[in-house]
Design a protein around this motif. Structure first.
Motif, short mmCIF file in Angstrom:
data_model
loop_
_atom_site.label_atom_id
_atom_site.label_comp_id
_atom_site.label_asym_id
_atom_site.label_seq_id
_atom_site.Cartn_x
_atom_site.Cartn_y
_atom_site.Cartn_z
N PRO A 103 1.18 -1.51 0.18
CA PRO A 103 -0.27 -0.17 0.01
C PRO A 103 0.62 1.50 -0.22
O PRO A 103 2.11 1.46 0.37
CB PRO A 103 -0.73 -0.10 1.40
CG PRO A 103 -0.71 -1.51 1.84
CD PRO A 103 0.38 -2.04 1.23
N PRO A 104 0.75 2.47 -0.76
CA PRO A 104 1.24 3.53 -1.20
C PRO A 104 1.48 4.13 0.61
O PRO A 104 0.33 4.60 1.27
CB PRO A 104 0.62 4.29 -1.81
CG PRO A 104 -1.03 3.96 -1.78
CD PRO A 104 -0.63 2.51 -1.49
N TYR A 105 2.16 5.04 0.67
CA TYR A 105 2.31 6.19 1.66
C TYR A 105 1.63 7.82 1.04
O TYR A 105 1.86 7.54 0.30
CB TYR A 105 3.60 6.34 2.31
CG TYR A 105 4.14 4.77 3.05
CD1 TYR A 105 5.04 4.64 2.00
CD2 TYR A 105 3.47 4.89 3.93
CE1 TYR A 105 5.51 3.36 3.18
CE2 TYR A 105 4.64 2.96 5.09
CZ TYR A 105 4.90 2.37 3.92
OH TYR A 105 5.95 1.57 4.55
N TRP A 106 1.32 7.65 2.38
CA TRP A 106 0.25 10.08 1.58
C TRP A 106 1.33 11.20 2.40
O TRP A 106 1.00 10.73 3.63
CB TRP A 106 -1.03 9.47 1.40
CG TRP A 106 -1.58 8.87 0.31
CD1 TRP A 106 -2.07 7.40 0.70
CD2 TRP A 106 -1.96 9.13 -0.98
NE1 TRP A 106 -2.26 6.78 -0.28
CE2 TRP A 106 -2.58 7.70 -1.51
CE3 TRP A 106 -1.60 9.53 -2.23
CZ2 TRP A 106 -2.76 7.43 -2.21
CZ3 TRP A 106 -1.92 9.59 -3.27
CH2 TRP A 106 -2.47 8.97 -3.51
N GLY A 107 1.83 11.85 1.46
CA GLY A 107 1.64 12.93 2.59
C GLY A 107 -0.27 13.24 2.86
O GLY A 107 -0.90 13.05 2.62
#
Length: 116
Positions: A103-107
């Protein structure tokens, strides 16, 4: 703890320029594909541009020729140079980091408003 922190948003007139930055910590930055997304009010989040761990870039048709994505692995930083801005570019811009199928990380996002 992974953190992606965007900066550089603001208010700009049509035709102007802005440079967004995203500083990453808690990840092996060079091993992640990075991307910029944006979300305008009442619309779904859309992909703006990507840069792979190897430096290959892609752009959405709406920003091709106006925006440039780049990465500085030595500084763990992702950039988005935005030129010839239009009112339709108004949105919250998000930085994303992804490795493989995880899963991606988000700002948290940075607001860009293009208006006269």
């Amino acid at each position: 703890q992974v953190q992606l922190v965007e900066s550089g948003g603001g208010l700009v007139q049509p035709g102007g320029s802005l440079r967004l930055s995203c500083t990453a910590s808690g990840i092996i930055f060079s091993g992640h594909s990075m991307a910029w997304y944006r979300q305008a009010p009442g619309k779904e989040r859309e992909l703006v541009a990507t840069v792979s761990s190897g430096g290959t870039t892609t752009y959405s048709d709406s920003v091709k020729g106006r925006f440039t994505i780049s990465r500085d692995n030595a500084k763990n930083t992702l950039n988005l140079q935005m030129n010839s801005l239009k009112p339709d570019d108004t949105a919250v811009y998000y930085c994303s980091a992804r490795r493989g199928l995880l899963p991606p990380y988000w700002g948290q996002g940075t607001q860009v408003t293009v208006s006269s």
